[in-house]
Design a protein around this motif. Structure first.
Motif, PDB file in Angstrom:
ATOM      1  N   ASN A 247       0.843  -1.187   0.000  1.00  0.00           N
ATOM      2  CA  ASN A 247       0.000   0.000   0.000  1.00  0.00           C
ATOM      3  C   ASN A 247       0.878   1.238   0.000  1.00  0.00           C
ATOM      4  O   ASN A 247       1.622   1.488   0.948  1.00  0.00           O
ATOM      5  CB  ASN A 247      -0.913  -0.006   1.243  1.00  0.00           C
ATOM      6  CG  ASN A 247      -1.921   1.115   1.245  1.00  0.00           C
ATOM      7  OD1 ASN A 247      -1.589   2.282   1.100  1.00  0.00           O
ATOM      8  ND2 ASN A 247      -3.190   0.749   1.416  1.00  0.00           N
ATOM      9  N   LYS A 248       0.781   2.004  -1.071  1.00  0.00           N
ATOM     10  CA  LYS A 248       1.638   3.181  -1.216  1.00  0.00           C
ATOM     11  C   LYS A 248       1.261   4.298  -0.248  1.00  0.00           C
ATOM     12  O   LYS A 248       2.115   4.996   0.282  1.00  0.00           O
ATOM     13  CB  LYS A 248       1.546   3.688  -2.660  1.00  0.00           C
ATOM     14  CG  LYS A 248       2.548   4.785  -3.020  1.00  0.00           C
ATOM     15  CD  LYS A 248       1.983   6.174  -2.893  1.00  0.00           C
ATOM     16  CE  LYS A 248       3.015   7.223  -3.280  1.00  0.00           C
ATOM     17  NZ  LYS A 248       2.548   8.592  -2.993  1.00  0.00           N
ATOM     18  N   ARG A 249      -0.033   4.460   0.000  1.00  0.00           N
ATOM     19  CA  ARG A 249      -0.499   5.599   0.796  1.00  0.00           C
ATOM     20  C   ARG A 249      -0.051   5.525   2.246  1.00  0.00           C
ATOM     21  O   ARG A 249       0.138   6.559   2.891  1.00  0.00           O
ATOM     22  CB  ARG A 249      -2.017   5.719   0.696  1.00  0.00           C
ATOM     23  CG  ARG A 249      -2.469   6.013  -0.723  1.00  0.00           C
ATOM     24  CD  ARG A 249      -3.925   6.384  -0.813  1.00  0.00           C
ATOM     25  NE  ARG A 249      -4.329   6.531  -2.206  1.00  0.00           N
ATOM     26  CZ  ARG A 249      -4.121   7.608  -2.947  1.00  0.00           C
ATOM     27  NH1 ARG A 249      -3.525   8.659  -2.399  1.00  0.00           N
ATOM     28  NH2 ARG A 249      -4.496   7.659  -4.209  1.00  0.00           N
ATOM     29  N   ILE A 250       0.132   4.314   2.757  1.00  0.00           N
ATOM     30  CA  ILE A 250       0.647   4.180   4.132  1.00  0.00           C
ATOM     31  C   ILE A 250       2.100   3.701   4.122  1.00  0.00           C
ATOM     32  O   ILE A 250       2.685   3.510   5.184  1.00  0.00           O
ATOM     33  CB  ILE A 250      -0.227   3.218   4.966  1.00  0.00           C
ATOM     34  CG1 ILE A 250      -0.264   1.817   4.340  1.00  0.00           C
ATOM     35  CG2 ILE A 250      -1.621   3.779   5.152  1.00  0.00           C
ATOM     36  CD1 ILE A 250      -0.980   0.790   5.191  1.00  0.00           C
ATOM     37  N   TRP A 251       2.663   3.505   2.936  1.00  0.00           N
ATOM     38  CA  TRP A 251       4.055   3.072   2.757  1.00  0.00           C
ATOM     39  C   TRP A 251       4.307   1.803   3.593  1.00  0.00           C
ATOM     40  O   TRP A 251       5.199   1.752   4.440  1.00  0.00           O
ATOM     41  CB  TRP A 251       5.028   4.182   3.140  1.00  0.00           C
ATOM     42  CG  TRP A 251       6.248   4.223   2.266  1.00  0.00           C
ATOM     43  CD1 TRP A 251       7.400   3.520   2.435  1.00  0.00           C
ATOM     44  CD2 TRP A 251       6.429   5.006   1.069  1.00  0.00           C
ATOM     45  NE1 TRP A 251       8.290   3.798   1.431  1.00  0.00           N
ATOM     46  CE2 TRP A 251       7.728   4.722   0.584  1.00  0.00           C
ATOM     47  CE3 TRP A 251       5.641   5.902   0.374  1.00  0.00           C
ATOM     48  CZ2 TRP A 251       8.248   5.313  -0.580  1.00  0.00           C
ATOM     49  CZ3 TRP A 251       6.157   6.488  -0.774  1.00  0.00           C
ATOM     50  CH2 TRP A 251       7.429   6.197  -1.231  1.00  0.00           C
ATOM     51  N   SER A 252       3.497   0.782   3.331  1.00  0.00           N
ATOM     52  CA  SER A 252       3.537  -0.449   4.120  1.00  0.00           C
ATOM     53  C   SER A 252       4.874  -1.173   3.957  1.00  0.00           C
ATOM     54  O   SER A 252       5.560  -1.004   2.946  1.00  0.00           O
ATOM     55  CB  SER A 252       2.392  -1.376   3.704  1.00  0.00           C
ATOM     56  OG  SER A 252       2.572  -1.839   2.376  1.00  0.00           O
ATOM     57  N   PRO A 253       5.265  -1.993   4.941  1.00  0.00           N
ATOM     58  CA  PRO A 253       6.541  -2.718   4.854  1.00  0.00           C
ATOM     59  C   PRO A 253       6.669  -3.584   3.609  1.00  0.00           C
ATOM     60  O   PRO A 253       7.745  -3.653   3.008  1.00  0.00           O
ATOM     61  CB  PRO A 253       6.538  -3.563   6.131  1.00  0.00           C
ATOM     62  CG  PRO A 253       5.742  -2.755   7.100  1.00  0.00           C
ATOM     63  CD  PRO A 253       4.642  -2.152   6.280  1.00  0.00           C
ATOM     64  N   SER A 254       5.590  -4.242   3.200  1.00  0.00           N
ATOM     65  CA  SER A 254       5.655  -5.059   1.982  1.00  0.00           C
ATOM     66  C   SER A 254       5.871  -4.175   0.756  1.00  0.00           C
ATOM     67  O   SER A 254       6.593  -4.546  -0.180  1.00  0.00           O
ATOM     68  CB  SER A 254       4.373  -5.880   1.815  1.00  0.00           C
ATOM     69  OG  SER A 254       3.235  -5.042   1.703  1.00  0.00           O
ATOM     70  N   TYR A 255       5.262  -2.992   0.764  1.00  0.00           N
ATOM     71  CA  TYR A 255       5.463  -2.029  -0.327  1.00  0.00           C
ATOM     72  C   TYR A 255       6.929  -1.609  -0.398  1.00  0.00           C
ATOM     73  O   TYR A 255       7.504  -1.483  -1.489  1.00  0.00           O
ATOM     74  CB  TYR A 255       4.562  -0.823  -0.093  1.00  0.00           C
ATOM     75  CG  TYR A 255       4.724   0.308  -1.065  1.00  0.00           C
ATOM     76  CD1 TYR A 255       4.198   0.233  -2.349  1.00  0.00           C
ATOM     77  CD2 TYR A 255       5.385   1.478  -0.692  1.00  0.00           C
ATOM     78  CE1 TYR A 255       4.331   1.291  -3.241  1.00  0.00           C
ATOM     79  CE2 TYR A 255       5.519   2.535  -1.568  1.00  0.00           C
ATOM     80  CZ  TYR A 255       4.990   2.439  -2.842  1.00  0.00           C
ATOM     81  OH  TYR A 255       5.134   3.488  -3.723  1.00  0.00           O
ATOM     82  N   VAL A 256       7.543  -1.394   0.758  1.00  0.00           N
ATOM     83  CA  VAL A 256       8.966  -1.039   0.810  1.00  0.00           C
ATOM     84  C   VAL A 256       9.815  -2.131   0.171  1.00  0.00           C
ATOM     85  O   VAL A 256      10.659  -1.859  -0.700  1.00  0.00           O
ATOM     86  CB  VAL A 256       9.413  -0.807   2.272  1.00  0.00           C
ATOM     87  CG1 VAL A 256      10.942  -0.675   2.350  1.00  0.00           C
ATOM     88  CG2 VAL A 256       8.756   0.437   2.852  1.00  0.00           C
ATOM     89  N   LEU A 257       9.610  -3.376   0.586  1.00  0.00           N
ATOM     90  CA  LEU A 257      10.444  -4.478   0.090  1.00  0.00           C
ATOM     91  C   LEU A 257      10.224  -4.722  -1.402  1.00  0.00           C
ATOM     92  O   LEU A 257      11.186  -4.921  -2.156  1.00  0.00           O
ATOM     93  CB  LEU A 257      10.151  -5.749   0.881  1.00  0.00           C
ATOM     94  CG  LEU A 257      10.470  -5.702   2.385  1.00  0.00           C
ATOM     95  CD1 LEU A 257      10.149  -7.046   3.032  1.00  0.00           C
ATOM     96  CD2 LEU A 257      11.931  -5.336   2.625  1.00  0.00           C
ATOM     97  N   ILE A 258       8.978  -4.702  -1.834  1.00  0.00           N
ATOM     98  CA  ILE A 258       8.677  -4.974  -3.243  1.00  0.00           C
ATOM     99  C   ILE A 258       9.238  -3.878  -4.142  1.00  0.00           C
ATOM    100  O   ILE A 258       9.900  -4.164  -5.156  1.00  0.00           O
ATOM    101  CB  ILE A 258       7.163  -5.122  -3.454  1.00  0.00           C
ATOM    102  CG1 ILE A 258       6.660  -6.416  -2.802  1.00  0.00           C
ATOM    103  CG2 ILE A 258       6.815  -5.132  -4.948  1.00  0.00           C
ATOM    104  CD1 ILE A 258       5.149  -6.543  -2.764  1.00  0.00           C
ATOM    105  N   THR A 259       9.002  -2.620  -3.799  1.00  0.00           N
ATOM    106  CA  THR A 259       9.479  -1.538  -4.657  1.00  0.00           C
ATOM    107  C   THR A 259      10.999  -1.408  -4.609  1.00  0.00           C
ATOM    108  O   THR A 259      11.626  -1.072  -5.630  1.00  0.00           O
ATOM    109  CB  THR A 259       8.818  -0.203  -4.275  1.00  0.00           C
ATOM    110  OG1 THR A 259       9.025   0.063  -2.882  1.00  0.00           O
ATOM    111  CG2 THR A 259       7.332  -0.238  -4.567  1.00  0.00           C
TER     112      THR A 259
END
Length: 358
Positions: A247-259
């Motif tokens: 989830n980009k809007r909350i900058w989730s941990p999974s979003y960090v690792l994937i991006t």
């Protein structure tokens, strides 16, 4: 400590700025789905642009500080502080300029958005730079992991995935700042205060990848290792997304690792073809944006504000729509055209080796 400049860094950074200008400046109300951010969970192409920039900033922060051996001196501390404050002030000045152009008073500072893209860039740069001067690389990596772990737990425990004002990000933002200082088009500010914590961890990952790229090994070996790191980040991110969706809007941990994984893989691929194989044809355009990234980002923002406030954007969009039956295409053509106008500034600066540092 001397470091060899990698052309791939400027090219990838330039690509992110080009994309930033395009996605920030749609001409009409309708855009292609991937030129807009995801409504909530999930990732679109648009959602990759900002995290890619933070990743590259982490890489270049390592390279920049490596030149002085990461020695904390009054000179380096002043430089970090000055740049952090300057980027933040520029971001606030852009919001102030937009408010004035759209009819708010010159002295109306009660509706000045203090959060935003440049604010987050400034904070991530400043914090990670200070970490680099006073912490070991291992300690930075452990800290990044701890930040993501704690933030993930906070999301799970305090409505972090609710798209309303009960979301912990919205609660923290409204506790620390009045609503006039926040992004109010949606309940959760996409560049809010709490979300800057995982963004700092994000930048640290880029920093550690920069350390890998600068090792005393052949570039081919370093790029292979970077590909491996990218694969590990992607696998870890997709596994984690089962618990903490991207989830980009909350900058989730999974979003960090994937991006970060995607950014590392893209950087390794660009570096292989440009720095190893020497395939550089057609890359000067992106490089021209990459050597003056923040200046051109600001230029794109200012141009977009002026065109919108003077209604020129609507006139141009309507003209394009007149010969394009698809509103999404008209919006995209407008955005690409504005980016190309910025390119008319970027290319002469690049050819004359004029670098506007912020």
């Amino acid at each position: 400590m001397k470091t060899k400049r990698l052309l791939s860094l400027d090219i990838m950074r330039g690509m992110t700025i080009v994309c930033m200008i395009i996605v920030n400046n749609g001409g009409g109300p309708q855009s292609y789905r991937h030129l807009g951010h995801s409504a909530w969970n999930g990732i679109t192409v648009c959602d990759l642009v900002f995290p890619f920039f933070l990743f590259i900033m982490g890489v270049t922060t390592y390279i920049s500080l490596a030149k002085t051996g990461f020695a904390p001196s009054s000179v380096s501390l002043r430089k970090i502080f000055r740049r952090t404050v300057l980027i933040m002030l520029i971001g606030w000045a852009i919001h102030w300029f937009a408010n004035v152009c759209y009819g708010m008073g010159w002295l109306d500072f009660g509706h000045l958005r203090l959060t935003g893209v440049l604010t987050r860039i400034a904070l991530c740069y400043g914090v990670v730079s200070l970490m680099a001067l006073f912490m070991s690389r291992r300690a930075m990596g452990v800290t990044a992991a701890a930040l993501l772990t704690v933030y993930g737990a906070v999301l799970l425990l305090f409505n972090g995935y609710e798209n309303d004002l009960s979301n912990v990000n919205a609660v923290v933002d409204r506790f620390l700042l009045s609503e006039g200082f926040l992004y109010t088009k949606r309940p959760v500010d996409p560049e809010g205060i709490l979300g800057t914590i995982p963004a700092i961890a994000h930048t640290v990952i880029g920093f550690c990848c920069g350390a890998l790229l600068m090792r005393k090994e052949s570039l081919e070996v370093r790029l292979l290792k970077l590909f491996v790191v990218a694969a590990l980040l992607l696998v870890g991110g997709f596994i984690l997304s089962g618990i903490l969706p991207e989830n980009k809007r909350i900058w989730s941990p999974s979003y960090v690792l994937i991006t970060c994984g995607m950014a590392a893989a893209l950087l390794a691929a660009i570096s292989y073809f440009t720095d190893v194989k020497g395939y550089r044809k057609g890359m000067a355009f992106f490089e021209s944006f990459g050597v003056n990234p923040l200046f051109l980002y600001v230029l794109g923002d200012i141009a977009g504000i002026i065109l919108g406030a003077t209604h020129a954007r609507q006139v141009i969009y309507d003209w394009i729509l007149g010969w394009s039956v698809v509103p999404e295409l008209a919006s995209a053509i407008y955005a690409v055209s504005l980016m190309l106008v910025c390119g008319l500034v970027a290319l002469p600066l690049y050819r004359r080796r004029i670098y506007i540092k912020i």
